[in-house]
Design an enzyme around this catalytic site. Sequence first.
Site, short mmCIF file in Angstrom:
data_model
loop_
_atom_site.label_atom_id
_atom_site.label_comp_id
_atom_site.label_asym_id
_atom_site.label_seq_id
_atom_site.Cartn_x
_atom_site.Cartn_y
_atom_site.Cartn_z
N GLY A 93 -7.55 9.21 10.67
CA GLY A 93 -7.77 9.23 12.10
C GLY A 93 -8.83 10.20 12.58
N THR B 272 -7.81 3.40 13.16
CA THR B 272 -8.17 4.13 14.36
C THR B 272 -9.60 3.87 14.80
OG1 THR B 272 -6.65 5.87 13.63
CG2 THR B 272 -8.12 6.42 15.44
N LYS C 146 0.85 -1.19 0.00
CA LYS C 146 0.00 0.00 0.00
C LYS C 146 0.89 1.24 0.00
CE LYS C 146 -2.90 2.84 2.90
NZ LYS C 146 -3.44 3.04 4.26
N GLY D 293 -10.55 7.75 7.71
CA GLY D 293 -11.66 8.62 8.06
C GLY D 293 -12.91 7.92 8.57
#
Length: 259
Positions: free
Chosen positions: A163, A212, A102, A190
């Site tokens: 985050g 997160t 990634k 997000g």
Amino acid sequence: MTSSPDTWTVAGRTFSSRLIVGTGKYASYAQNAAAAEAAGAEIVTVAVRRVNLTDTSQPMLVDHVKPDRFTFLPNTAGCFTGEDAVRTLRLAREAGGWDLVKLEVLSDTAHLYPDMIETLRALELLIKDGFQVMVYCTDDVVMAKRLEEAGAAAIMPAAAPIGSGLGIQNRVNISLIIEQATVPVLVDAGVGTPSDATLAMELGCDAVLMNTAIAGAKDPILMAEAMKHAVIAGRQGYLAGRMPRRLYASPSSPLSGLI
């Protein structure tokens, strides 16, 4: 009649789970592993510059999140130039033989959105070096197509800043990126709640990546399980095909033939 399994494929590798989880911000590697199991994940993304993969004198991720159980997806979190990204992923390939990676090349700003010019340049460098690259990007429809044309194995637009937990801020752009793409599209960054994950899947994303949203929850294991169900529900809703939107009411039962 038995229906065929609902799988998705990236860079020639096929997966059943459409939820990818991260390996950062957890209280411990053991908690991280438990969350990945609760999420039903098959892929975990690993920040090569932040996670211990090689120092045996310290706790190691691979002692808990086993490479024979999960597909590791090394990422370039913390990189701000193409050269940094290439150097980081070459180290990952040497450490574990990983070539499905990634790419994220961030702008040095408070919002940490990707630097898309540098991201495109880094993608071209990595492809020349033999990597298969899933690319984290902004929700820019034109740039997403440029990444695909340059050889990206998957397009991964941000729902909102990394985050932030704000959820999908631009449904239209995400939908347009999905519509034009011939490679998998995954919402990445997000997501904050299970409903955010469901919405991403209802829009037609192939998968969702989050860190997160799970690691930062009061109960990461329970949240991981909730996210698993949310992704499944969103995918099934997308496949089922939603009812048409209407401006006015439509009665649930016919009005004709009433007594």
